[in-house]
Design a protein around this motif. Structure first.
Motif, PDB file in Angstrom:
ATOM      1  N   ARG A  94      -9.065   3.643  10.620  1.00 22.14           N
ATOM      2  CA  ARG A  94     -10.302   3.026  10.117  1.00 22.14           C
ATOM      3  C   ARG A  94     -10.842   3.750   8.891  1.00 22.14           C
ATOM      4  O   ARG A  94     -11.691   3.202   8.183  1.00 22.14           O
ATOM      5  N   PRO A 116      -3.711  -7.702   5.609  1.00 27.19           N
ATOM      6  CA  PRO A 116      -4.560  -7.601   4.424  1.00 27.19           C
ATOM      7  C   PRO A 116      -4.008  -8.400   3.249  1.00 27.19           C
ATOM      8  O   PRO A 116      -2.819  -8.707   3.187  1.00 27.19           O
ATOM      9  N   TRP A 157       0.818  -1.219   0.000  1.00 26.44           N
ATOM     10  CA  TRP A 157       0.000   0.000   0.000  1.00 26.44           C
ATOM     11  C   TRP A 157       0.857   1.278   0.000  1.00 26.44           C
ATOM     12  O   TRP A 157       0.491   2.250  -0.702  1.00 26.44           O
ATOM     13  N   THR A 182      -6.740  -5.646  -0.702  1.00 28.56           N
ATOM     14  CA  THR A 182      -6.891  -4.692   0.395  1.00 28.56           C
ATOM     15  C   THR A 182      -5.715  -3.721   0.439  1.00 28.56           C
ATOM     16  O   THR A 182      -5.894  -2.541   0.756  1.00 28.56           O
ATOM     17  N   TYR A 228      -9.124   1.502   6.386  1.00 29.93           N
ATOM     18  CA  TYR A 228      -9.677   0.144   6.399  1.00 29.93           C
ATOM     19  C   TYR A 228     -10.489   0.010   7.680  1.00 29.93           C
ATOM     20  O   TYR A 228      -9.929  -0.032   8.779  1.00 29.93           O
ATOM     21  N   ASP A 288     -15.105  -2.403   5.482  1.00 28.81           N
ATOM     22  CA  ASP A 288     -14.103  -3.007   4.602  1.00 28.81           C
ATOM     23  C   ASP A 288     -13.809  -4.441   5.018  1.00 28.81           C
ATOM     24  O   ASP A 288     -13.647  -5.326   4.168  1.00 28.81           O
ATOM     25  N   LEU A 344      -5.414   0.405  11.681  1.00 31.73           N
ATOM     26  CA  LEU A 344      -6.515  -0.072  10.858  1.00 31.73           C
ATOM     27  C   LEU A 344      -7.428  -0.964  11.698  1.00 31.73           C
ATOM     28  O   LEU A 344      -7.051  -1.426  12.782  1.00 31.73           O
ATOM     29  N   ARG A 381      -6.651  -1.084  -1.924  1.00 30.87           N
ATOM     30  CA  ARG A 381      -7.664  -0.173  -1.393  1.00 30.87           C
ATOM     31  C   ARG A 381      -7.051   0.798  -0.391  1.00 30.87           C
ATOM     32  O   ARG A 381      -7.343   2.007  -0.428  1.00 30.87           O
ATOM     33  N   ILE A 382      -6.214   0.292   0.493  1.00 31.39           N
ATOM     34  CA  ILE A 382      -5.588   1.166   1.493  1.00 31.39           C
ATOM     35  C   ILE A 382      -4.716   2.205   0.808  1.00 31.39           C
ATOM     36  O   ILE A 382      -4.731   3.395   1.160  1.00 31.39           O
TER      37      ILE A 382
END
Length: 394
Positions: free
Chosen positions: A347, A366, A194, A370, A350, A354, A278, A373-374
């Motif tokens: 949060r 993750p 990420w 994921t 994530y 999520d 997260l 996404r992060i």
């Protein structure tokens, strides 16, 4: 047929290696480190030694007209008895910012670790060669991202055309510190962790001090952050303190203040972002220590669980909920006199929704989707618009 007369070797030095803080000369070549020697000397923890020598975010970066490049490396794999073996680590080849090829290195050393007894067996292996061929014609900027999850000695770099450092593009340097998720645990490849994805989206140069299992507010880490040149700094704090059950609430607050004080000694006005944990259900309201789920291991699966008792929060044991509240309080207090200090609730990167859609496969880390996404959310919330790292007019 390979024309040996056209191939040249290029020394692997700091001017073509990005993301490492130090190069150690070894018997075979150079070993990139993400903590300097003086910092490593202050802690004998094997987990930290493993994490900092895994070159997350470290990449060879050069400009060349070559259509073929070879890299000799000596990786060291860790094999844990009783745990399903991980696939070979991946090297990413990016040309002008695009991912165009991936490969894994043959050979290498192996550390066979018996988790029941703690015994470690070292099995030496040979240097391996990665070959990237059929590259586009013409001069291009090439990056070879080293595996984020495998200690890697760099032995030799060859190409069928001259190689030179990439000219300075004037990009801002983003220095990030965090735990195994920042390190890249369970990401698909080194340039798709990420932080790497967020850095690519924002057009910044990443120095990743994500240290799996080792984001523990260590003073030597704070001094390393203090001494490392950077235009932007973020620190993600919390999960390792819980799953290591390292300290209590009484120690946590002053330790965070001291960590931030030290960073500010070297970067008094640099944008500094504190990121809380997260969402992670096993530790939201249950203290550590964390442990392997033995029933899952018996089924050949890797999963984690929290072994603490929620009632222990009354005695000062830390959970993610406790840490988030304390970090928000500390940043709000300090921001009154430090306008360049910012806070982000993890949060927002994530959260519970999520987790329902993209659950943590091992309850702690993750997966590749994921990570993406992060990274996208971090770029949007932090680097874009009115985010704390958004580029401002000069």
């Amino acid at each position: 047929m390979r024309d040996e007369s056209r191939w040249t070797s290029t020394p692997i030095t700091e001017d073509i290696l990005r993301g490492a803080l130090e190069l150690e000369r070894t018997e075979h070549g150079v070993l990139p480190h993400r903590l300097p020697a003086w910092a490593r000397a202050q802690c004998a923890d094997g987990q930290l030694a493993m994490a900092e020598s895994q070159p997350s975010g470290v990449r060879l970066a050069f400009r060349t007209g070559a259509t073929a490049v070879e890299l000799d490396t000596l990786p060291t794999r860790r094999i844990y008895l009783g745990i399903p073996p991980r696939p070979r680590a991946v090297y990413d080849l990016r040309i002008d910012g695009r991912l165009v090829d991936q490969a894994s290195a043959p050979g290498g050393n192996a550390l066979i670790i018996d988790m029941a007894t703690g015994a470690v067996e070292h099995q030496p292996g040979p240097v391996g060669t990665l070959r990237f061929a059929d590259l586009p014609e013409g001069v291009k900027d090439v990056e070879i991202w080293l595996p984020h999850n495998e200690t890697t000695e760099l032995v030799a770099l060859r190409a069928n055309a001259p190689v030179e450092p990439v000219p300075d593009r004037g990009r801002r340097v983003w220095l990030h510190h965090g735990s195994s998720i920042s390190h890249g645990s369970n990401a698909a490849s080194p340039s798709t962790t990420w932080p790497a994805l967020a850095a690519a989206s924002a057009g910044v140069e990443l120095v990743n001090l994500g240290l799996g299992g080792s984001a523990l507010l260590d003073p030597f880490t704070a001094r390393t952050l203090r001494d490392t040149p950077a235009d932007l700094i973020s620190v993600k704090i919390g999960i390792n303190l819980v799953n290591a059950d390292l300290m209590r609430l009484r120690a946590f607050g002053p330790a965070v203040h001291g960590f931030l004080d030290t960073i500010r000694e070297g970067h008094p006005t640099t944008p500094l972002l504190v990121v809380s944990p997260l969402y992670c259900p096993i530790h939201e309201d249950t203290p550590g220590p964390g442990a392997f789920d033995l029933d899952a291991l018996a089924r050949g699966e890797v999963r984690f669980l929290a072994t603490g008792d929620p009632a222990e929060r009354a005695g000062g044991k830390l959970t993610l909920t406790v840490i988030r509240a304390e970090l928000a309080r500390i940043v709000e207090q300090r921001a009154a006199s430090d306008p360049h200090l910012h806070h982000l609730d993890g949060r927002d990167l994530y959260g519970e929704a999520d987790f329902a859609e993209l659950p943590l496969p091992d309850q702690l880390h993750p997966d590749a989707a994921t990570h993406r996404r992060i990274g996208e959310r971090f770029a949007e919330l932090v680097f874009s618009g009115h985010g704390p790292f958004a580029a401002r007019p000069a």
